[in-house]
Enzyme design. Structure first.
Site, PDB file in Angstrom:
ATOM      1  N   HIS A  23      70.674  94.111  48.013  1.00 52.20           N
ATOM      2  CA  HIS A  23      71.097  94.713  46.743  1.00 52.20           C
ATOM      3  C   HIS A  23      69.872  95.383  46.140  1.00 52.20           C
ATOM      4  O   HIS A  23      69.315  96.301  46.735  1.00 52.20           O
ATOM      5  CB  HIS A  23      71.701  93.595  45.878  1.00 52.20           C
ATOM      6  N   HIS A  48      75.840 102.085  52.258  1.00 52.10           N
ATOM      7  CA  HIS A  48      76.306 101.570  50.979  1.00 52.10           C
ATOM      8  C   HIS A  48      77.720 101.066  51.135  1.00 52.10           C
ATOM      9  O   HIS A  48      78.507 101.670  51.873  1.00 52.10           O
ATOM     10  CB  HIS A  48      76.260 102.674  49.904  1.00 52.10           C
ATOM     11  N   ASP A  62      68.065 103.688  46.712  1.00 50.47           N
ATOM     12  CA  ASP A  62      66.810 102.968  46.876  1.00 50.47           C
ATOM     13  C   ASP A  62      65.880 103.575  47.905  1.00 50.47           C
ATOM     14  O   ASP A  62      64.740 103.141  48.038  1.00 50.47           O
ATOM     15  CB  ASP A  62      67.096 101.510  47.245  1.00 50.47           C
TER      16      ASP A  62
HETATM   17  N1  ACO Z   1      70.948 100.392  59.210  1.00 48.00           N
HETATM   18  C1  ACO Z   1      71.562 100.304  60.435  1.00 48.00           C
HETATM   19  N2  ACO Z   1      72.857  99.999  60.598  1.00 48.00           N
HETATM   20  C2  ACO Z   1      73.577  99.767  59.482  1.00 48.00           C
HETATM   21  C3  ACO Z   1      73.015  99.847  58.184  1.00 48.00           C
HETATM   22  C4  ACO Z   1      71.661 100.177  58.080  1.00 48.00           C
HETATM   23  N3  ACO Z   1      71.065 100.278  56.894  1.00 48.00           N
HETATM   24  N4  ACO Z   1      73.978  99.562  57.258  1.00 48.00           N
HETATM   25  C5  ACO Z   1      75.098  99.324  57.958  1.00 48.00           C
HETATM   26  N5  ACO Z   1      74.857  99.448  59.282  1.00 48.00           N
HETATM   27  C6  ACO Z   1      75.835  99.348  60.368  1.00 48.00           C
HETATM   28  C7  ACO Z   1      76.234  97.897  60.638  1.00 48.00           C
HETATM   29  O1  ACO Z   1      75.403  97.302  61.632  1.00 48.00           O
HETATM   30  C8  ACO Z   1      77.655  98.084  61.091  1.00 48.00           C
HETATM   31  O2  ACO Z   1      77.635  98.569  62.405  1.00 48.00           O
HETATM   32  P1  ACO Z   1      78.769  98.070  63.457  1.00 48.00           P
HETATM   33  O3  ACO Z   1      80.050  98.649  62.931  1.00 48.00           O
HETATM   34  O4  ACO Z   1      78.328  98.643  64.769  1.00 48.00           O
HETATM   35  O5  ACO Z   1      78.737  96.576  63.434  1.00 48.00           O
HETATM   36  C9  ACO Z   1      78.183  99.217  60.228  1.00 48.00           C
HETATM   37  O6  ACO Z   1      77.024 100.000  59.918  1.00 48.00           O
HETATM   38  C10 ACO Z   1      78.866  98.748  58.935  1.00 48.00           C
HETATM   39  O7  ACO Z   1      77.970  97.885  58.250  1.00 48.00           O
HETATM   40  P2  ACO Z   1      78.394  96.776  57.205  1.00 48.00           P
HETATM   41  O8  ACO Z   1      77.331  95.743  57.118  1.00 48.00           O
HETATM   42  O9  ACO Z   1      79.793  96.314  57.528  1.00 48.00           O
HETATM   43  O10 ACO Z   1      78.484  97.628  55.881  1.00 48.00           O
HETATM   44  P3  ACO Z   1      78.535  97.051  54.407  1.00 48.00           P
HETATM   45  O11 ACO Z   1      79.330  98.028  53.633  1.00 48.00           O
HETATM   46  O12 ACO Z   1      78.983  95.630  54.402  1.00 48.00           O
HETATM   47  O13 ACO Z   1      77.002  97.053  53.983  1.00 48.00           O
HETATM   48  C11 ACO Z   1      74.964  97.498  52.937  1.00 48.00           C
HETATM   49  C12 ACO Z   1      76.457  97.806  52.998  1.00 48.00           C
HETATM   50  C13 ACO Z   1      74.715  95.998  52.693  1.00 48.00           C
HETATM   51  C14 ACO Z   1      74.325  98.270  51.780  1.00 48.00           C
HETATM   52  C15 ACO Z   1      74.314  97.926  54.306  1.00 48.00           C
HETATM   53  O14 ACO Z   1      74.549  99.291  54.549  1.00 48.00           O
HETATM   54  C16 ACO Z   1      72.833  97.605  54.374  1.00 48.00           C
HETATM   55  O15 ACO Z   1      72.461  96.479  54.733  1.00 48.00           O
HETATM   56  N6  ACO Z   1      71.945  98.611  54.037  1.00 48.00           N
HETATM   57  C17 ACO Z   1      70.527  98.363  54.027  1.00 48.00           C
HETATM   58  C18 ACO Z   1      70.146  97.674  52.732  1.00 48.00           C
HETATM   59  C19 ACO Z   1      70.171  98.606  51.545  1.00 48.00           C
HETATM   60  O16 ACO Z   1      69.644  99.711  51.593  1.00 48.00           O
HETATM   61  N7  ACO Z   1      70.762  98.119  50.442  1.00 48.00           N
HETATM   62  C20 ACO Z   1      70.817  98.869  49.185  1.00 48.00           C
HETATM   63  C21 ACO Z   1      72.212  99.136  48.787  1.00 48.00           C
HETATM   64  S1  ACO Z   1      72.179 100.150  47.339  1.00 48.00           S
HETATM   65  C22 ACO Z   1      71.974  99.058  46.065  1.00 48.00           C
HETATM   66  O17 ACO Z   1      72.256  97.900  46.112  1.00 48.00           O
HETATM   67  C23 ACO Z   1      71.385  99.615  44.859  1.00 48.00           C
END
Ligand code: ACO
Length: 439
Positions: free
Chosen positions: A278, A318, A374
């Site tokens: 987050h 996201h 971010d």
């Molecule tokens: N890098 C690489 N792969 C990713 C990333 C990433 N940053 N984010 C998602 N994926 C992939 C997952 O591995 C998954 O792949 P799969 O379908 O082959 O298994 C797919 O994309 C979907 O990912 P989920 O985890 O289901 O997506 P979710 O919507 O639950 O997650 C989140 C969103 C937590 C923000 C995620 O994208 C993440 O971890 N990002 C990195 C952390 C980040 O930047 N957070 C800031 C969010 S903005 C904020 O809070 C202000």
């Protein structure tokens, strides 16, 4: 979803026809505002003893927990609006305090309201001297978010009347106090980490200038921040002020739903924001960039991410935005302005290279992973010489405005009750107790 002129959802009343194949019975579940009411599922039973059908939704992927008129997001189209105003326009022209007022009251303040609001917030920036005793008790390497979370929670002990949450005047005072004092606490935490004396608020400065003064002032009688930094902070505060039902806002609403005082509820929001998935992501972005070390190492790093090593590309992806995060576009422009003035560095080059490769790579494109807000905020904050682990504190200052608007909306919503989800029990059936300690 269609919206009326005043931002109220148009009622398109229709129904979902459901046939329970277990019993052959048919049901009509009204659909309003694109949703069925989960409680309507409870009438679907196999017999009179059946509890009724529950909806199962870990992580609330498809559950609206409230009706809210504060922030509108269209994740597919990359739209973010506060009370109907596009984030791009607010970031361009508004002040953070104007936005904080808007989030809470639903309309922009007129001149008189704004002057009173600025006066009230400025008047309450000082914190009780005992707060300094808490802060000096923290170890030199305590994480600033742990310190912020505990000191905000501690504020509730200084304002016992804040628990009178149904009294509009007490509520108003608590909201003013929180918006006014969180920057002071944040700046004191910064000074504690640096081993510098605390700087008291300067009530002749604007909200943002005063915060930067409490952070950076040394022996000069009046601190003057660089205009590009004041502007960047104001814009980043506006961008971070609210984001509807995210993890930390959900925490604030859940804790607030038990009628805890707002200081405790906001402390819960800070705890949730701390996590790297987050608000901790901007900190994680910079650590990742540090780990990459040089633009030439970016392709190998991206391959590592794609290989499923568990490493994510921080600052990408996201839960809601499945096209570009509109805040990221504004932040990128802001980063350009800041770096034009302070100069480009290696880390920015790494960030640009990461973005370039990821945006053209099918792994990221097919999963709709774009830079989020971010990705660039950390780089801006670092150019302002904020320590990496302080970034999320800056986010928390801004989000306090949104948390409080959401908290009050929740309290005034007649449909809301204490948040208490159901579970699907998957553990043991009843079994007799036999001690394994005394066989
Ligand atoms: N890098 C690489 N792969 C990713 C990333 C990433 N940053 N984010 C998602 N994926 C992939 C997952 O591995 C998954 O792949 P799969 O379908 O082959 O298994 C797919 O994309 C979907 O990912 P989920 O985890 O289901 O997506 P979710 O919507 O639950 O997650 C989140 C969103 C937590 C923000 C995620 O994208 C993440 O971890 N990002 C990195 C952390 C980040 O930047 N957070 C800031 C969010 S903005 C904020 O809070 C202000």
């Amino acid at each position: 979803m269609a919206k009326g002129e005043a931002g109220v959802q148009e009622q398109t009343q229709t129904a979902l026809a459901v046939i329970d194949q277990r019993t052959g019975r048919a049901y009509e579940l009204p659909v309003a505002e694109g949703a069925i009411r989960a409680m309507d599922l409870r009438q679907i039973k196999t017999d009179d003893h059946d509890f009724g059908v529950l909806s199962y939704d870990p992580a609330f992927l498809n559950t609206a927990s409230c009706r809210s008129a504060i922030t509108y997001i269209d994740g597919d189209q990359g739209i973010l609006r506060y009370r109907g105003y596009p984030i791009e326009q607010l970031a361009e022209d508004a002040t953070f305090l104007e936005v904080a007022w808007l989030l809470r009251h639903g309309e922009l303040p007129d001149r008189e309201q704004y002057a009173q609001w600025v006066h009230d917030v400025t008047y309450h920036t000082y914190v009780h001297e005992n707060i300094k005793n808490f802060l000096t008790g923290f170890r030199y390497d305590a994480h600033p978010m742990s310190m912020l979370c505990s000191t905000v929670a501690a504020l509730s002990s200084f304002y016992p009347n804040s628990k009178n949450i149904h009294d509009p005047e007490e509520r108003n005072l608590s909201i003013i106090r929180l918006i006014a004092k969180v920057p002071t606490l944040a700046a004191f935490i910064y000074r504690h980490i640096k081993g510098l004396p605390f700087v008291y608020p300067d009530n002749d400065l604007s909200y943002v200038e005063n915060f930067l003064s409490m952070v950076a002032r040394m022996s000069e009688p009046r601190y003057e921040s660089r205009p590009v930094f004041t502007r960047a902070t104001e814009v980043l505060f506006i961008l971070h002020a609210d984001h509807e039902q995210n993890c930390s806002t959900t925490a604030v609403r859940a804790v607030g739903s038990s009628h805890a005082d707002p200081f405790s509820a906001v402390a819960a929001g800070i705890a949730a924001l701390y996590g790297p998935l987050h608000g901790g992501a901007n900190e994680a972005v910079l650590r990742m960039i540090g780990q990459i070390g040089h633009p030439k190492n970016v392709p190998a790093f991206i391959e590592g991410v794609k290989s499923g090593s568990g490493q994510r590309l921080m600052g990408f992806g996201h839960r809601v935005y499945k096209s570009y995060d509109p805040r990221a576009r504004i932040v990128k422009r802001l980063a350009d302005e800041v770096f034009k003035e302070v100069g480009m560095d290696k880390d920015l080059e790494i960030a640009l290279e990461l973005e370039r490769i990821a945006l053209s790579d099918d792994y990221f494109v097919s999963r709709k992973l774009y830079p989020n807000v971010d990705f660039y905020t950390g780089l801006i904050y670092r150019s302002m010489k904020f320590p990496t682990d302080f970034f999320t504190v800056l986010f928390a200052i801004a989000r306090t405005a949104g948390w409080l608007a959401q908290w009050e909306e929740m309290l005034l919503d007649k449909e809301q009750k204490i948040a208490r989800p159901r579970q699907l029990y998957v553990g043991y059936d009843e079994r007799p107790y036999r001690s394994t300690l005394h066989p």
